[in-house]
Write a protein that holds these residues in place. Structure first.
Motif, PDB file in Angstrom:
ATOM      1  N   VAL A   1       0.859  -1.182   0.000  1.00  0.00           N
ATOM      2  CA  VAL A   1       0.000   0.000   0.000  1.00  0.00           C
ATOM      3  C   VAL A   1       0.893   1.229   0.000  1.00  0.00           C
ATOM      4  O   VAL A   1       1.710   1.411   0.902  1.00  0.00           O
ATOM      5  N   THR A   2       0.751   2.057  -1.023  1.00  0.00           N
ATOM      6  CA  THR A   2       1.484   3.318  -1.111  1.00  0.00           C
ATOM      7  C   THR A   2       0.486   4.433  -0.850  1.00  0.00           C
ATOM      8  O   THR A   2      -0.491   4.585  -1.586  1.00  0.00           O
ATOM      9  N   ARG A   3       0.735   5.194   0.213  1.00  0.00           N
ATOM     10  CA  ARG A   3      -0.212   6.218   0.620  1.00  0.00           C
ATOM     11  C   ARG A   3       0.460   7.590   0.515  1.00  0.00           C
ATOM     12  O   ARG A   3       1.560   7.793   1.038  1.00  0.00           O
ATOM     13  N   GLU A   4      -0.201   8.509  -0.154  1.00  0.00           N
ATOM     14  CA  GLU A   4       0.304   9.870  -0.287  1.00  0.00           C
ATOM     15  C   GLU A   4      -0.195  10.685   0.913  1.00  0.00           C
ATOM     16  O   GLU A   4      -1.352  10.557   1.318  1.00  0.00           O
ATOM     17  N   TYR A   5       0.702  11.489   1.501  1.00  0.00           N
ATOM     18  CA  TYR A   5       0.277  12.321   2.617  1.00  0.00           C
ATOM     19  C   TYR A   5       1.107  13.598   2.648  1.00  0.00           C
ATOM     20  O   TYR A   5       2.177  13.670   2.067  1.00  0.00           O
ATOM     21  N   ARG A   6       0.572  14.600   3.305  1.00  0.00           N
ATOM     22  CA  ARG A   6       1.282  15.869   3.470  1.00  0.00           C
ATOM     23  C   ARG A   6       1.791  15.963   4.895  1.00  0.00           C
ATOM     24  O   ARG A   6       1.095  15.616   5.848  1.00  0.00           O
ATOM     25  N   ARG A   7       3.015  16.472   5.006  1.00  0.00           N
ATOM     26  CA  ARG A   7       3.555  16.709   6.340  1.00  0.00           C
ATOM     27  C   ARG A   7       3.076  18.071   6.824  1.00  0.00           C
ATOM     28  O   ARG A   7       2.954  19.010   6.043  1.00  0.00           O
ATOM     29  N   PRO A   8       2.851  18.215   8.117  1.00  0.00           N
ATOM     30  CA  PRO A   8       2.417  19.509   8.648  1.00  0.00           C
ATOM     31  C   PRO A   8       3.488  20.581   8.459  1.00  0.00           C
ATOM     32  O   PRO A   8       4.690  20.285   8.403  1.00  0.00           O
ATOM     33  N   LEU A   9       3.060  21.828   8.364  1.00  0.00           N
ATOM     34  CA  LEU A   9       3.967  22.956   8.171  1.00  0.00           C
ATOM     35  C   LEU A   9       4.963  23.068   9.324  1.00  0.00           C
ATOM     36  O   LEU A   9       6.123  23.436   9.121  1.00  0.00           O
ATOM     37  N   ILE A  10       4.547  22.709  10.519  1.00  0.00           N
ATOM     38  CA  ILE A  10       5.437  22.816  11.679  1.00  0.00           C
ATOM     39  C   ILE A  10       6.663  21.920  11.518  1.00  0.00           C
ATOM     40  O   ILE A  10       7.747  22.247  12.013  1.00  0.00           O
ATOM     41  N   ASP A  11       6.537  20.776  10.815  1.00  0.00           N
ATOM     42  CA  ASP A  11       7.696  19.911  10.572  1.00  0.00           C
ATOM     43  C   ASP A  11       8.750  20.640   9.729  1.00  0.00           C
ATOM     44  O   ASP A  11       9.946  20.539   9.998  1.00  0.00           O
ATOM     45  N   GLY A  12       8.317  21.370   8.729  1.00  0.00           N
ATOM     46  CA  GLY A  12       9.258  22.137   7.907  1.00  0.00           C
ATOM     47  C   GLY A  12       9.913  23.266   8.690  1.00  0.00           C
ATOM     48  O   GLY A  12      11.114  23.518   8.553  1.00  0.00           O
ATOM     49  N   ILE A  13       9.138  23.945   9.524  1.00  0.00           N
ATOM     50  CA  ILE A  13       9.688  25.031  10.338  1.00  0.00           C
ATOM     51  C   ILE A  13      10.706  24.491  11.343  1.00  0.00           C
ATOM     52  O   ILE A  13      11.788  25.065  11.521  1.00  0.00           O
ATOM     53  N   CYS A  14      10.394  23.359  11.982  1.00  0.00           N
ATOM     54  CA  CYS A  14      11.337  22.750  12.933  1.00  0.00           C
ATOM     55  C   CYS A  14      12.620  22.318  12.233  1.00  0.00           C
ATOM     56  O   CYS A  14      13.719  22.487  12.780  1.00  0.00           O
ATOM     57  N   GLY A  15      12.499  21.745  11.041  1.00  0.00           N
ATOM     58  CA  GLY A  15      13.687  21.340  10.281  1.00  0.00           C
ATOM     59  C   GLY A  15      14.557  22.524   9.926  1.00  0.00           C
ATOM     60  O   GLY A  15      15.790  22.466  10.034  1.00  0.00           O
ATOM     61  N   LEU A  16      13.941  23.633   9.511  1.00  0.00           N
ATOM     62  CA  LEU A  16      14.697  24.840   9.184  1.00  0.00           C
ATOM     63  C   LEU A  16      15.399  25.405  10.413  1.00  0.00           C
ATOM     64  O   LEU A  16      16.567  25.798  10.355  1.00  0.00           O
ATOM     65  N   CYS A  17      14.712  25.413  11.552  1.00  0.00           N
ATOM     66  CA  CYS A  17      15.343  25.895  12.789  1.00  0.00           C
ATOM     67  C   CYS A  17      16.512  24.999  13.202  1.00  0.00           C
ATOM     68  O   CYS A  17      17.536  25.494  13.684  1.00  0.00           O
ATOM     69  N   ALA A  18      16.385  23.692  12.993  1.00  0.00           N
ATOM     70  CA  ALA A  18      17.476  22.776  13.330  1.00  0.00           C
ATOM     71  C   ALA A  18      18.699  23.046  12.471  1.00  0.00           C
ATOM     72  O   ALA A  18      19.840  23.024  12.951  1.00  0.00           O
ATOM     73  N   ILE A  19      18.485  23.309  11.192  1.00  0.00           N
ATOM     74  CA  ILE A  19      19.612  23.604  10.299  1.00  0.00           C
ATOM     75  C   ILE A  19      20.285  24.907  10.701  1.00  0.00           C
ATOM     76  O   ILE A  19      21.516  24.981  10.801  1.00  0.00           O
ATOM     77  N   ILE A  20      19.502  25.939  10.962  1.00  0.00           N
ATOM     78  CA  ILE A  20      20.076  27.233  11.365  1.00  0.00           C
ATOM     79  C   ILE A  20      20.825  27.091  12.692  1.00  0.00           C
ATOM     80  O   ILE A  20      21.935  27.606  12.852  1.00  0.00           O
ATOM     81  N   GLY A  21      20.251  26.362  13.651  1.00  0.00           N
ATOM     82  CA  GLY A  21      20.922  26.164  14.936  1.00  0.00           C
ATOM     83  C   GLY A  21      22.219  25.381  14.786  1.00  0.00           C
ATOM     84  O   GLY A  21      23.221  25.676  15.449  1.00  0.00           O
ATOM     85  N   GLY A  22      22.233  24.384  13.923  1.00  0.00           N
ATOM     86  CA  GLY A  22      23.453  23.613  13.697  1.00  0.00           C
ATOM     87  C   GLY A  22      24.551  24.440  13.064  1.00  0.00           C
ATOM     88  O   GLY A  22      25.722  24.361  13.474  1.00  0.00           O
ATOM     89  N   VAL A  23      24.182  25.267  12.077  1.00  0.00           N
ATOM     90  CA  VAL A  23      25.176  26.142  11.442  1.00  0.00           C
ATOM     91  C   VAL A  23      25.719  27.136  12.461  1.00  0.00           C
ATOM     92  O   VAL A  23      26.929  27.380  12.528  1.00  0.00           O
ATOM     93  N   TYR A  24      24.845  27.709  13.282  1.00  0.00           N
ATOM     94  CA  TYR A  24      25.279  28.658  14.303  1.00  0.00           C
ATOM     95  C   TYR A  24      26.236  27.999  15.298  1.00  0.00           C
ATOM     96  O   TYR A  24      27.260  28.575  15.664  1.00  0.00           O
ATOM     97  N   THR A  25      25.935  26.781  15.715  1.00  0.00           N
ATOM     98  CA  THR A  25      26.792  26.074  16.669  1.00  0.00           C
ATOM     99  C   THR A  25      28.171  25.797  16.080  1.00  0.00           C
ATOM    100  O   THR A  25      29.202  26.019  16.733  1.00  0.00           O
ATOM    101  N   VAL A  26      28.221  25.301  14.850  1.00  0.00           N
ATOM    102  CA  VAL A  26      29.511  25.003  14.219  1.00  0.00           C
ATOM    103  C   VAL A  26      30.331  26.280  14.034  1.00  0.00           C
ATOM    104  O   VAL A  26      31.546  26.298  14.297  1.00  0.00           O
TER     105      VAL A  26
END
Length: 117
Positions: A70-95
């Motif tokens: 079974v292949t099911r198409e779904y959308r991820r919530p917008l908050i997942d994208g915002i959290c991912g972007l914050c994680a990338i920015i925080g990682g770059v800032y830390t390094v």
């Protein structure tokens, strides 16, 4: 279909051919609209010399899988994208902070009071 136009011709005398087909039920559930149902299959073919005293044969074996894919198409919530972007920015800032503190430490070690030590 790529396998429907395949011919199996013996390249040598006294070859036995075996063909194995596995069929799997498949369902695709899109985000909008009705689900699609179909079947996928895989084909494996082998040819080997027939042992002496036996006649060459051709056998076709098939199995139907008891499972369904079974292949099911779904959308991820917008908050997942915002959290991912914050994680990338925080990682770059830390390094960058680690690199900056290492450079500051090296500079303090080699330059004391504005002069090279």
């Amino acid at each position: 279909d790529q396998d429907s136009d395949t011919f199996f011709i013996s390249s040598a005398p006294r070859l036995t051919h075996e063909h194995f087909v596995e069929v799997v039920s498949t369902r695709y559930v899109p985000l909008k609209g009705p689900a699609f149902h179909g079947y996928e299959y895989t084909v494996t073919s082998n040819a080997y010399p027939t042992p002496a005293g036996r006649a060459p044969t051709v056998s076709v074996s098939w199995t139907v899988s008891p499972m369904e894919v079974v292949t099911r198409e779904y959308r991820r919530p917008l908050i997942d994208g915002i959290c991912g972007l914050c994680a990338i920015i925080g990682g770059v800032y830390t390094v960058l902070s680690i690199i900056e503190s290492m450079l500051a430490s090296i500079m303090r070690r080699f330059f004391k009071g504005g002069k090279l030590v």
